[in-house]
Design a protein around this motif. Structure first.
Motif, PDB file in Angstrom:
ATOM      1  N   ARG A 238       0.811  -1.224   0.000  1.00  0.00           N
ATOM      2  CA  ARG A 238       0.000   0.000   0.000  1.00  0.00           C
ATOM      3  C   ARG A 238       0.840   1.268   0.000  1.00  0.00           C
ATOM      4  O   ARG A 238       0.418   2.304  -0.550  1.00  0.00           O
ATOM      5  CB  ARG A 238      -0.936   0.030   1.224  1.00  0.00           C
ATOM      6  CG  ARG A 238      -1.988   1.135   1.192  1.00  0.00           C
ATOM      7  CD  ARG A 238      -2.923   0.893   0.025  1.00  0.00           C
ATOM      8  NE  ARG A 238      -3.929   1.924  -0.139  1.00  0.00           N
ATOM      9  CZ  ARG A 238      -3.746   3.090  -0.768  1.00  0.00           C
ATOM     10  NH1 ARG A 238      -2.540   3.361  -1.283  1.00  0.00           N
ATOM     11  NH2 ARG A 238      -4.710   3.959  -0.894  1.00  0.00           N
ATOM     12  N   ASP A 239       2.040   1.216   0.550  1.00  0.00           N
ATOM     13  CA  ASP A 239       2.898   2.405   0.633  1.00  0.00           C
ATOM     14  C   ASP A 239       3.664   2.661  -0.659  1.00  0.00           C
ATOM     15  O   ASP A 239       4.318   3.699  -0.794  1.00  0.00           O
ATOM     16  CB  ASP A 239       3.905   2.246   1.785  1.00  0.00           C
ATOM     17  CG  ASP A 239       3.224   1.963   3.111  1.00  0.00           C
ATOM     18  OD1 ASP A 239       2.094   2.455   3.307  1.00  0.00           O
ATOM     19  OD2 ASP A 239       3.818   1.247   3.944  1.00  0.00           O
ATOM     20  N   ASP A 240       3.613   1.729  -1.590  1.00  0.00           N
ATOM     21  CA  ASP A 240       4.387   1.843  -2.825  1.00  0.00           C
ATOM     22  C   ASP A 240       3.702   2.790  -3.800  1.00  0.00           C
ATOM     23  O   ASP A 240       2.476   2.784  -3.945  1.00  0.00           O
ATOM     24  CB  ASP A 240       4.550   0.463  -3.466  1.00  0.00           C
ATOM     25  CG  ASP A 240       5.692   0.405  -4.465  1.00  0.00           C
ATOM     26  OD1 ASP A 240       5.527   0.964  -5.554  1.00  0.00           O
ATOM     27  OD2 ASP A 240       6.727  -0.198  -4.134  1.00  0.00           O
ATOM     28  N   GLU A 241       4.488   3.603  -4.505  1.00  0.00           N
ATOM     29  CA  GLU A 241       3.915   4.559  -5.447  1.00  0.00           C
ATOM     30  C   GLU A 241       3.214   3.884  -6.618  1.00  0.00           C
ATOM     31  O   GLU A 241       2.426   4.516  -7.328  1.00  0.00           O
ATOM     32  CB  GLU A 241       4.996   5.500  -5.970  1.00  0.00           C
ATOM     33  CG  GLU A 241       6.085   4.823  -6.796  1.00  0.00           C
ATOM     34  CD  GLU A 241       7.137   5.794  -7.297  1.00  0.00           C
ATOM     35  OE1 GLU A 241       6.786   6.630  -8.154  1.00  0.00           O
ATOM     36  OE2 GLU A 241       8.278   5.720  -6.807  1.00  0.00           O
ATOM     37  N   TYR A 242       3.476   2.597  -6.828  1.00  0.00           N
ATOM     38  CA  TYR A 242       2.855   1.873  -7.938  1.00  0.00           C
ATOM     39  C   TYR A 242       1.620   1.086  -7.509  1.00  0.00           C
ATOM     40  O   TYR A 242       1.094   0.290  -8.286  1.00  0.00           O
ATOM     41  CB  TYR A 242       3.876   0.924  -8.575  1.00  0.00           C
ATOM     42  CG  TYR A 242       4.982   1.649  -9.296  1.00  0.00           C
ATOM     43  CD1 TYR A 242       4.812   2.113 -10.600  1.00  0.00           C
ATOM     44  CD2 TYR A 242       6.199   1.901  -8.673  1.00  0.00           C
ATOM     45  CE1 TYR A 242       5.814   2.789 -11.265  1.00  0.00           C
ATOM     46  CE2 TYR A 242       7.216   2.585  -9.325  1.00  0.00           C
ATOM     47  CZ  TYR A 242       7.018   3.021 -10.614  1.00  0.00           C
ATOM     48  OH  TYR A 242       8.020   3.700 -11.266  1.00  0.00           O
ATOM     49  N   PHE A 243       1.153   1.306  -6.287  1.00  0.00           N
ATOM     50  CA  PHE A 243       0.021   0.523  -5.781  1.00  0.00           C
ATOM     51  C   PHE A 243      -1.209   0.624  -6.687  1.00  0.00           C
ATOM     52  O   PHE A 243      -1.825  -0.390  -7.031  1.00  0.00           O
ATOM     53  CB  PHE A 243      -0.342   0.975  -4.362  1.00  0.00           C
ATOM     54  CG  PHE A 243      -1.570   0.299  -3.816  1.00  0.00           C
ATOM     55  CD1 PHE A 243      -1.515  -1.006  -3.352  1.00  0.00           C
ATOM     56  CD2 PHE A 243      -2.794   0.966  -3.791  1.00  0.00           C
ATOM     57  CE1 PHE A 243      -2.654  -1.635  -2.858  1.00  0.00           C
ATOM     58  CE2 PHE A 243      -3.930   0.341  -3.303  1.00  0.00           C
ATOM     59  CZ  PHE A 243      -3.858  -0.968  -2.835  1.00  0.00           C
ATOM     60  N   SER A 256      -4.228  -5.016   0.752  1.00  0.00           N
ATOM     61  CA  SER A 256      -3.011  -4.216   0.842  1.00  0.00           C
ATOM     62  C   SER A 256      -2.337  -4.400   2.197  1.00  0.00           C
ATOM     63  O   SER A 256      -2.982  -4.728   3.192  1.00  0.00           O
ATOM     64  CB  SER A 256      -3.332  -2.737   0.619  1.00  0.00           C
ATOM     65  OG  SER A 256      -4.230  -2.261   1.604  1.00  0.00           O
ATOM     66  N   PHE A 257      -1.026  -4.183   2.206  1.00  0.00           N
ATOM     67  CA  PHE A 257      -0.273  -4.232   3.456  1.00  0.00           C
ATOM     68  C   PHE A 257       0.680  -3.043   3.487  1.00  0.00           C
ATOM     69  O   PHE A 257       1.076  -2.517   2.440  1.00  0.00           O
ATOM     70  CB  PHE A 257       0.503  -5.550   3.588  1.00  0.00           C
ATOM     71  CG  PHE A 257       1.647  -5.685   2.624  1.00  0.00           C
ATOM     72  CD1 PHE A 257       2.950  -5.356   2.995  1.00  0.00           C
ATOM     73  CD2 PHE A 257       1.430  -6.133   1.325  1.00  0.00           C
ATOM     74  CE1 PHE A 257       4.007  -5.469   2.095  1.00  0.00           C
ATOM     75  CE2 PHE A 257       2.479  -6.253   0.420  1.00  0.00           C
ATOM     76  CZ  PHE A 257       3.767  -5.927   0.800  1.00  0.00           C
ATOM     77  N   ALA A 262      -4.569   3.354   5.362  1.00  0.00           N
ATOM     78  CA  ALA A 262      -5.478   2.775   4.375  1.00  0.00           C
ATOM     79  C   ALA A 262      -5.187   1.299   4.111  1.00  0.00           C
ATOM     80  O   ALA A 262      -5.960   0.635   3.414  1.00  0.00           O
ATOM     81  CB  ALA A 262      -5.386   3.550   3.061  1.00  0.00           C
ATOM     82  N   ALA A 263      -4.093   0.761   4.658  1.00  0.00           N
ATOM     83  CA  ALA A 263      -3.721  -0.631   4.394  1.00  0.00           C
ATOM     84  C   ALA A 263      -4.689  -1.588   5.082  1.00  0.00           C
ATOM     85  O   ALA A 263      -5.099  -1.367   6.229  1.00  0.00           O
ATOM     86  CB  ALA A 263      -2.299  -0.898   4.870  1.00  0.00           C
TER      87      ALA A 263
END
Length: 471
Positions: A238-243, A256-257, A262-263
Motif C-alpha cells: 500500500r505504501d508503494d507509489e505503484y500501488f 493491501s499491506f 489505508a492498508a
C-alpha cells in the motif's frame, strides 16, 4: 481435487511431452512405463532418487555429462536432447527419453502437471524481500496445511518448473517465488503457475540495468497479476507509489499491506535490536529473529497471506517465532564479542540504503559496514554508488570497507557531503578479511552486504573463522 496418482508415472511423462511436441524417442526398459517419479532434478549432485533428471545445457557445464550418474543415484528417467549419450545410458540399463530441448521440456511438463495439481498456488515477486517473504509464508501456511515451497531462491525459468514438479498429489498449498532479470520472464512464469494468490513485496531498482526504469520494473512485476482469475487474490504494498497501477491489473480481490492507515493489514510499533524484531499487524503482536524493519514489512505481507488463507493469529505468531534467517539474508553470527550481520546474498540501491539505516540504528560500540559493488544497474551504476556514499556520510556508520571497482564512486559520494567518512577499498576477499578481523573489537556490529557476484559469503566465512581463532 487432488491430482491423480497416475500422472506420477513415466508413461504419463512421455504422453505429456509427446502432446507438447517434445518427445522424439523413448526407451523405458521393461515395465518402465509403470514406474513412478516423485519430482525433478537438474543436478546429479542433488537428491536424484525418484526424480526425473533433466540434462540441461548450462553456461558452465552440460547436464548430459551426468545423466548416467543421476540414474545410478536413483533417478527413474533421464530426459536428454543429446543423443550421443544414448549408448552410455542404454548400456547402464538407465531408462531415458529424447526430447527436442530439455529446458523447454522441463517447462512443458511443469505446465502440464500444474493443470492436474489440486494445490492452491501462492506466487511471490518483487524487487527485494521475495525469498524472505516466501519463507515466512511457508512457515505460516504449514501450521495448518500441507505446504510445499521452492528451495532457496529457485525462482527462475528453471527453478519454478522444478518447484511445480516437486509438489506431490497431497499438497494443499504450493508457495513459489518468481524472479526476473529480463522482460517477459514473469509473464511466462505466471502463465505456468496460474496462481490463486499473488504477492508483490515492493517495486524497487534491482536489475534496473536490464529493464531501464522503475516504471518498466513495475510493468514486469505486475505481469504476474494478469494471471489471476476473478476468484483469486492479490496482496500488494500500500505504501508503494505503484500501488494503484498494480491494483488496476487485478481481476480478483486486492488486499493491501503497509504502514498506511489505508492498508488492510497495517504494520505498526516496529522495534528492533540485534537479532530481535517486534511489531504489530492490525494490532496483533508479533516477533521475529531478524534485523531491519524491512523484514517486519515482509512478515506483514506474509501475515496477510495467512489471514486470507484462514490461518489464525495465534498460529501465525508461533510460525514467525520459529523462522530463522537463512545464510546471506540476515543470519547473525556472535563471535569474539563481535556481531556479524550476514546480508551478503544480494544488494540493490534501495536495499543497501535500508540496511545501512538499520545498522546506524543498532546499539554498538562501533558500526562497521563491509559492502560490495551493486551489479546489473546499467547507466545507473555510477549515480547509485555515489548515492550510497552520500548515505554513508550520514551519522551512524563508523567505518566502511568496500569490495570491488565502484569504491571510488562511493568515496566521491561521501566526500561530496563534506564528510571524512572512512571508506577503504579492496579488490579481493582475503585482504579484506585480514583488515576487518584486525580492526574488529568487542562490542562492534559488522554489516555485510553486496551483490551476489561479489561472493561476500566467502568474506563472512573467513571473518567468522578469523575471529573464532583469535578468540
Amino acid at each position: 481435487m487432488a491430482c491423480a496418482v497416475t500422472i506420477r508415472t513415466l508413461e504419463w511423462v512421455c504422453d505429456a511431452l509427446d502432446s507438447a511436441g517434445q518427445l522424439l524417442r523413448a526407451e523405458l526398459g521393461r515395465d518402465g512405463a509403470g514406474r513412478a517419479w516423485s519430482g525433478a532434478a537438474i543436478d546429479s549432485r542433488a537428491e536424484c532418487s525418484g526424480r526425473l533428471f533433466f540434462a540441461i545445457q548450462g553456461e558452465r557445464t552440460d547436464g548430459h555429462r551426468f545423466a548416467a550418474a543421476a540414474s545410478r543415484a536413483g533417478s527413474p528417467l533421464a530426459i536428454i536432447s543429446d543423443q550421443s549419450v544414448c549408448d552410455e545410458l542404454r548400456s547402464a540399463g538407465a531408462p531415458f527419453i529424447v526430447v527436442r530441448d530439455t529446458r523447454i521440456a522441463l517447462q512443458d511438463l511443469a505446465r502440464a502437471y500444474r493443470r492436474h495439481l489440486g494445490a492452491r498456488v501462492v506466487a511471490i515477486t518483487g524487487s527485494s524481500g521475495k525469498t524472505t517473504t516466501k519463507e515466512y509464508v511457508r512457515a505460516v501456511l504449514k501450521t495448518r496445511f500441507r505446504t510445499h515451497a521452492n528451495a532457496g531462491n529457485f525462482n527462475s525459468s528453471i527453478g519454478v518448473p522444478v518447484t511445480i514438479l516437486e509438489a506431490d498429489e497431497l499438497c494443499e498449498y504450493l508457495v513459489c517465488e518468481v524472479g526476473a532479470n529480463h522482460a517477459g520472464e514473469i509473464d511466462f512464469l505466471g502463465d505456468m503457475l496460474r496462481p490463486d494468490l499473488a504477492v508483490i513485496t515492493n517495486i524497487g531498482d534491482a536489475h534496473v540495468g536490464y529493464f531501464g526504469s522503475r516504471d518498466a520494473i513495475a510493468t514486469e512485476k505486475g505481469a504476474l497479476l494478469a494471471h489471476l482469475g476473478p476468484g483469486a487474490h492479490a496482496v500488494l504494498p500500500r505504501d508503494d507509489e505503484y500501488f494503484d497501477k498494480l491494483s488496476a491489473i487485478v481481476q480478483g480481490k486486492v488486499f493491501s499491506f503497509g504502514r498506511s492507515p489505508a492498508a488492510d493489514f497495517r504494520l505498526a510499533n516496529v522495534e528492533f535490536a540485534v537479532g530481535q524484531l517486534s511489531f504489530t499487524v492490525n494490532g496483533e503482536p508479533l516477533s521475529l529473529s531478524a534485523v531491519g524493519d524491512y523484514n517486519a514489512m515482509n512478515a506483514c505481507a506474509a501475515f496477510a497471506v495467512g489471514d486470507i488463507c484462514g490461518v489464525d493469529a495465534a498460529r501465525q505468531r508461533q510460525a514467525f517465532e520459529s523462522v530463522r534467517p537463512t545464510p546471506g539474508r540476515g543470519r547473525i553470527h556472535f563471535v569474539a564479542g563481535v556481531t556479524v550481520i550476514d546480508e551478503s546474498y544480494n544488494a540493490s540501491p534501495a536495499s543497501m540504503h535500508k540496511s545501512l539505516a538499520m545498522l546506524a540504528a543498532l546499539p554498538a560500540s562501533r558500526r562497521i559496514a563491509v559492502l560490495g559493488d551493486m551489479k546489473e544497474l546499467g547507466d545507473s551504476t555510477g549515480p547509485a554508488h555515489r548515492g550510497v556514499g552520500e548515505h554513508i556520510a550520514e551519522p551512524g556508520v563508523d567505518h566502511v570497507y568496500w569490495l570491488g571497482g565502484e569504491g571510488d564512486a562511493v568515496r566521491a559520494g561521501a566526500a561530496a557531503r563534506d564528510t571524512a567518512a572512512d571508506v577503504r577499498t579492496f579488490a579481493a576477499i582475503d585482504p579484506l578479511v585480514a583488515a576487518v578481523a584486525a580492526d574488529a573489537r568487542d562490542g562492534d556490529v559488522v554489516l555485510v552486504k553486496g551483490s551476489h557476484s561479489c561472493r561476500l559469503e566467502d568474506f563472512v566465512a573467513g571473518l567468522v573463522a578469523a575471529l573464532t581463532a583469535r578468540n
